[in-house]
Every structure is written in structure tokens, then in C-alpha cells.
Design a protein around this motif. Structure first.
Motif, PDB file in Angstrom:
ATOM      1  N   LEU A   6       1.062  -2.607   6.264  1.00 17.86           N
ATOM      2  CA  LEU A   6       1.079  -2.527   7.730  1.00 17.86           C
ATOM      3  C   LEU A   6       1.080  -3.919   8.334  1.00 17.86           C
ATOM      4  CD1 LEU A   6       0.863  -0.885  10.344  1.00 17.86           C
ATOM      5  CD2 LEU A   6      -1.627  -0.914  10.056  1.00 17.86           C
ATOM      6  N   ARG A   7       0.280  -4.808   7.789  1.00 15.98           N
ATOM      7  CA  ARG A   7       0.240  -6.187   8.293  1.00 15.98           C
ATOM      8  C   ARG A   7       1.590  -6.869   8.118  1.00 15.98           C
ATOM      9  NH1 ARG A   7      -0.784 -11.292   6.299  1.00 15.98           N
ATOM     10  NH2 ARG A   7      -1.866 -12.716   7.729  1.00 15.98           N
TER      11      ARG A   7
ATOM     12  N   LEU B   8      19.252  -2.945   6.823  1.00 18.14           N
ATOM     13  CA  LEU B   8      19.002  -1.564   7.239  1.00 18.14           C
ATOM     14  C   LEU B   8      17.636  -1.093   6.747  1.00 18.14           C
ATOM     15  CD1 LEU B   8      22.472   0.155   6.686  1.00 18.14           C
ATOM     16  CD2 LEU B   8      21.306  -0.205   8.858  1.00 18.14           C
ATOM     17  N   GLU B   9      17.267  -1.513   5.551  1.00 15.21           N
ATOM     18  CA  GLU B   9      15.960  -1.128   5.001  1.00 15.21           C
ATOM     19  C   GLU B   9      14.834  -1.684   5.868  1.00 15.21           C
ATOM     20  OE1 GLU B   9      13.422  -2.097   0.940  1.00 15.21           O
ATOM     21  OE2 GLU B   9      15.605  -1.962   0.832  1.00 15.21           O
ATOM     22  N   ILE B  10      14.980  -2.949   6.276  1.00 20.76           N
ATOM     23  CA  ILE B  10      13.977  -3.551   7.156  1.00 20.76           C
ATOM     24  C   ILE B  10      13.955  -2.830   8.498  1.00 20.76           C
ATOM     25  CG2 ILE B  10      13.304  -5.668   8.354  1.00 20.76           C
ATOM     26  CD1 ILE B  10      14.605  -7.233   6.080  1.00 20.76           C
ATOM     27  N   TYR B  11      15.143  -2.479   8.989  1.00 19.72           N
ATOM     28  CA  TYR B  11      15.233  -1.769  10.267  1.00 19.72           C
ATOM     29  C   TYR B  11      14.508  -0.432  10.213  1.00 19.72           C
ATOM     30  CZ  TYR B  11      17.186   1.455  13.672  1.00 19.72           C
ATOM     31  OH  TYR B  11      17.318   2.420  14.621  1.00 19.72           O
ATOM     32  N   PHE B  12      14.724   0.335   9.137  1.00 21.99           N
ATOM     33  CA  PHE B  12      14.113   1.657   9.054  1.00 21.99           C
ATOM     34  C   PHE B  12      12.610   1.578   8.846  1.00 21.99           C
ATOM     35  CE2 PHE B  12      18.491   3.179   7.976  1.00 21.99           C
ATOM     36  CZ  PHE B  12      18.600   4.036   9.049  1.00 21.99           C
ATOM     37  N   GLN B  13      12.118   0.441   8.351  1.00 23.87           N
ATOM     38  CA  GLN B  13      10.673   0.274   8.256  1.00 23.87           C
ATOM     39  C   GLN B  13      10.069   0.195   9.652  1.00 23.87           C
ATOM     40  OE1 GLN B  13       9.906  -3.118   5.766  1.00 23.87           O
ATOM     41  NE2 GLN B  13      10.135  -1.955   3.887  1.00 23.87           N
ATOM     42  N   ASP B  14      10.805  -0.388  10.580  1.00 27.81           N
ATOM     43  CA  ASP B  14      10.347  -0.412  11.969  1.00 27.81           C
ATOM     44  C   ASP B  14      11.548  -0.612  12.876  1.00 27.81           C
ATOM     45  OD1 ASP B  14       9.215  -1.120  14.543  1.00 27.81           O
ATOM     46  OD2 ASP B  14       7.341  -1.371  13.451  1.00 27.81           O
TER      47      ASP B  14
ATOM     48  N   LEU C  38      -6.198   2.840  -2.085  1.00 25.32           N
ATOM     49  CA  LEU C  38      -5.024   3.028  -1.235  1.00 25.32           C
ATOM     50  C   LEU C  38      -5.206   2.385   0.141  1.00 25.32           C
ATOM     51  CD1 LEU C  38      -3.997   6.731  -1.990  1.00 25.32           C
ATOM     52  CD2 LEU C  38      -2.792   4.640  -2.658  1.00 25.32           C
ATOM     53  N   LEU C  39      -6.431   2.239   0.587  1.00 26.71           N
ATOM     54  CA  LEU C  39      -6.686   1.661   1.910  1.00 26.71           C
ATOM     55  C   LEU C  39      -6.165   0.223   2.033  1.00 26.71           C
ATOM     56  CD1 LEU C  39     -10.194   2.946   3.071  1.00 26.71           C
ATOM     57  CD2 LEU C  39      -8.071   2.974   4.383  1.00 26.71           C
ATOM     58  N   PRO C  40      -6.567  -0.703   1.157  1.00 26.68           N
ATOM     59  CA  PRO C  40      -6.045  -2.077   1.312  1.00 26.68           C
ATOM     60  C   PRO C  40      -4.546  -2.190   1.080  1.00 26.68           C
ATOM     61  CG  PRO C  40      -7.306  -1.855  -0.717  1.00 26.68           C
ATOM     62  CD  PRO C  40      -7.537  -0.612   0.070  1.00 26.68           C
ATOM     63  N   ILE C  41      -3.979  -1.332   0.204  1.00 27.31           N
ATOM     64  CA  ILE C  41      -2.533  -1.366  -0.026  1.00 27.31           C
ATOM     65  C   ILE C  41      -1.792  -1.033   1.262  1.00 27.31           C
ATOM     66  CG2 ILE C  41      -0.622  -0.256  -1.251  1.00 27.31           C
ATOM     67  CD1 ILE C  41      -2.518   0.115  -3.624  1.00 27.31           C
ATOM     68  N   ASN C  42      -2.218   0.041   1.930  1.00 25.78           N
ATOM     69  CA  ASN C  42      -1.595   0.414   3.197  1.00 25.78           C
ATOM     70  C   ASN C  42      -1.839  -0.645   4.267  1.00 25.78           C
ATOM     71  OD1 ASN C  42      -0.323   3.278   3.265  1.00 25.78           O
ATOM     72  ND2 ASN C  42      -2.169   3.563   2.058  1.00 25.78           N
ATOM     73  N   ALA C  43      -3.020  -1.251   4.245  1.00 25.28           N
ATOM     74  CA  ALA C  43      -3.342  -2.283   5.239  1.00 25.28           C
ATOM     75  C   ALA C  43      -2.435  -3.502   5.060  1.00 25.28           C
ATOM     76  CB  ALA C  43      -4.801  -2.684   5.120  1.00 25.28           C
ATOM     77  N   ILE C  44      -2.183  -3.902   3.811  1.00 22.34           N
ATOM     78  CA  ILE C  44      -1.319  -5.055   3.544  1.00 22.34           C
ATOM     79  C   ILE C  44       0.101  -4.771   4.013  1.00 22.34           C
ATOM     80  CG2 ILE C  44      -0.249  -6.415   1.706  1.00 22.34           C
ATOM     81  CD1 ILE C  44      -2.905  -6.135   0.164  1.00 22.34           C
TER      82      ILE C  44
ATOM     83  N   PRO D 223       3.239   3.883  12.582  1.00 22.84           N
ATOM     84  CA  PRO D 223       2.279   4.978  12.777  1.00 22.84           C
ATOM     85  C   PRO D 223       2.020   5.763  11.501  1.00 22.84           C
ATOM     86  CG  PRO D 223       4.379   5.488  13.838  1.00 22.84           C
ATOM     87  CD  PRO D 223       4.437   4.056  13.436  1.00 22.84           C
ATOM     88  N   LEU D 224       3.009   5.838  10.613  1.00 20.52           N
ATOM     89  CA  LEU D 224       2.802   6.526   9.337  1.00 20.52           C
ATOM     90  C   LEU D 224       1.726   5.813   8.524  1.00 20.52           C
ATOM     91  CD1 LEU D 224       5.535   7.983   7.027  1.00 20.52           C
ATOM     92  CD2 LEU D 224       3.732   6.575   6.042  1.00 20.52           C
ATOM     93  N   ARG D 225       1.813   4.480   8.448  1.00 24.30           N
ATOM     94  CA  ARG D 225       0.809   3.715   7.701  1.00 24.30           C
ATOM     95  C   ARG D 225      -0.571   3.874   8.322  1.00 24.30           C
ATOM     96  NH1 ARG D 225       2.333   2.170   2.592  1.00 24.30           N
ATOM     97  NH2 ARG D 225       4.458   1.359   2.619  1.00 24.30           N
ATOM     98  N   VAL D 226      -0.639   3.869   9.650  1.00 22.80           N
ATOM     99  CA  VAL D 226      -1.930   4.010  10.326  1.00 22.80           C
ATOM    100  C   VAL D 226      -2.549   5.371  10.010  1.00 22.80           C
ATOM    101  CG1 VAL D 226      -3.076   4.156  12.560  1.00 22.80           C
ATOM    102  CG2 VAL D 226      -1.339   2.400  12.165  1.00 22.80           C
ATOM    103  N   ALA D 227      -1.744   6.445  10.133  1.00 26.92           N
ATOM    104  CA  ALA D 227      -2.244   7.791   9.837  1.00 26.92           C
ATOM    105  C   ALA D 227      -2.647   7.904   8.376  1.00 26.92           C
ATOM    106  CB  ALA D 227      -1.170   8.830  10.175  1.00 26.92           C
TER     107      ALA D 227
END
Length: 268
Positions: free
Chosen positions: A120-121, A224-230, A112-118, A81-85
Motif C-alpha cells: 500500500l505504501r 498498464l500494470e502500474i495503471y491498473f494498480q491505481d 500478512l499485515l506488514p506485507i499489505n502495508a508495504i 481500497p482493496l489493500r486497506v480492506a
């Protein structure tokens, strides 16, 4: 009017009078179009309201909405949700830059839009693959990009029972033996995942290489890093390791039943 309200009003008036006597504040009032010698709270409020209404433009409205979404990112506890916002905020600020003819703002938020989109994907893809693994496919191919290669020779001990556990391993080639239960580990199997879940992060068995092979490793810090990402990843990883633990228990139960049957036959 109650005496309390009158006292507060008189105090505020004295504060306002003292402020207008200050040359710097008086200069600010003049710049705002107010008379320092005849200023009231109503006059200040009306003037500020007039300035706000005068500056309400389509571009500034987009900037205001974008700022709201950026503030919302500070309240997000998870990355998706952070990336989406953040993407929505970037879109509004890019429109603001275009409408206000501010090229630097437009280019910055447009990039910044495509960076966040990548990003998020990537996170959604990771969660999807973890979910697929938890639903029955025990392959963890999706985890390989996060792992590093390591080779072992026959006779090498990967770790011992009770050792501090800091990483998880995936066998690629070769054979390995869990010495405590005399179980061979074939290519494509996880090793050391239970140490990630134990309270003190200790190894639950001794692993020895019995045939030259290659493994892929990933540290618990990276997990843990992967976990905290989602956090959804954490849930599906827990399901995955639980399924593997149940498989181990089932195998041990079958071995125990075989041993009991052999003992019964000898007695008979």
C-alpha cells in the motif's frame, strides 16, 4: 388461510416428512438434538438459533467481521481500497487467532499485515510522485525503478515512423534526433510515450542516435500494470504526456514562426 398458502404449507410438510425418513438426514437431526419422529420447521429454526447464540463468542465475532472485510475485497475495483480492506480483515483474523489460541491463524494474518502495508505504501508513493510530476515537475525519476537499461551507438535507429510501439524510453546519456522534425532529444527526455496513447500503438516519428548514449525502457504492458494498480496513476501519466505534447507543439509553432519570418524577410 388462502388455499394457495395451505397448498404450499402442505407441500413443505411432505418434503420435511420425506427428509426425516432418510437415515442420513435423521442422523443429522439426532446430532442436532432433534427428534426425527417429531420435527417441525419451528423446532429446526429454534435449534439453529440456539446453536448460533451458543457459539457467539468474542473470538468468533472478530472472525465474522474479518470475513466481511475479506468479502469486501472482492468488490473493490482498485488496489488501494482493496489493500486497506485486506489489512483490516487481517487484523480482525489475527485477533481471532489470538483469542481462540489458534497459533497458525494468528501468525499467518499477523505476517500478512506488514506485507499489505508495504504494498500500500509503494502504491501511494507512486501516485504521489506521479501527482508531483503532473503539477509541474517534469522529472520522472519515480519511474526509473520499473525500467531496464539499454545502450545505443551513433547511427542506430531506435524506431521508425509507423513501427509498432511496445515501449517507452527515457534518455540518460547521448543525443537522439527526431528525423521528421529535425529536433534533438537531450538526456532526461521521454521518447515513445505517445505510442502508448495512440489507438493502434504506432510510432509517431523516427528516432536516430546521433551520439552514443544510454536509455531506460519500460514496456507498455508494464505501464498498464502500474495503471491498473491505481487508476490515478493513469490520469497523472496522461497529464504528464499531454504537457510534453504541448511543449512539442509550442516548439514547432516557434520554428514555423521563425521560418515564416525568414521567408518574409527574403521577399522584402
Amino acid at each position: 388461510m388462502p388455499s394457495g398458502s395451505a397448498d404450499i404449507s402442505s407441500i413443505l410438510d411432505r418434503i420435511l416428512d420425506a427428509a426425516t425418513d432418510n437415515l442420513r438426514i435423521a442422523k443429522i437431526l439426532v446430532q442436532m438434538g432433534l427428534d426425527p419422529n417429531n420435527v417441525t420447521y419451528d423446532a429446526i429454526f429454534n435449534r439453529l438459533l440456539e446453536i448460533v447464540l451458543h457459539n457467539i463468542t468474542l473470538a468468533n465475532m472478530f472472525a465474522t467481521v474479518g470475513a466481511g472485510f475479506f468479502v469486501a475485497t472482492l468488490l473493490m475495483r482498485t488496489m488501494v481500497p482493496l489493500r486497506v480492506a485486506n489489512m483490516i480483515g487481517c487484523a480482525f483474523f489475527a485477533i481471532f487467532g489470538a483469542l481462540s489460541a489458534n497459533v497458525s491463524t494468528f501468525v499467518l494474518y499477523l505476517l500478512l499485515l506488514p506485507i499489505n502495508a508495504i504494498r500500500l505504501r509503494q502504491m501511494l508513493k507512486l501516485v504521489k510522485k506521479a501527482r508531483h510530476a503532473a503539477e509541474g515537475d517534469m522529472s520522472i525519476e519515480w519511474l526509473k525503478p520499473f525500467m531496464t537499461e539499454r545502450k545505443y551507438r551513433r547511427g542506430d535507429t531506435l524506431f521508425k515512423l509507423g513501427d509498432p510501439a511496445k515501449e517507452m524510453l527515457l534518455t540518460v546519456t547521448g543525443k537522439f534526433l527526431v528525423k521528421e522534425i529535425n529536433v534533438e532529444i537531450q538526456p532526461g527526455a521521454l521518447m515513445g510515450e505517445l505510442g502508448f496513447l495512440t489507438p493502434d500503438n504506432r510510432r509517431t516519428g523516427t528516432i536516430e542516435c546521433i551520439e552514443d548514449g544510454q536509455v531506460l525502457t519500460i514496456t507498455y504492458d508494464r505501464l498498464l500494470e502500474i495503471y491498473f494498480q491505481d487508476p490515478q496513476f493513469g490520469y497523472y501519466f496522461l497529464v504528464l504526456t499531454s504537457q510534453r505534447l504541448l511543449q512539442n507543439i509550442d516548439r514547432l509553432q516557434k520554428q514555423l514562426a521563425t521560418a515564416r519570418a525568414a521567408t518574409t524577410n527574403r521577399i522584402a
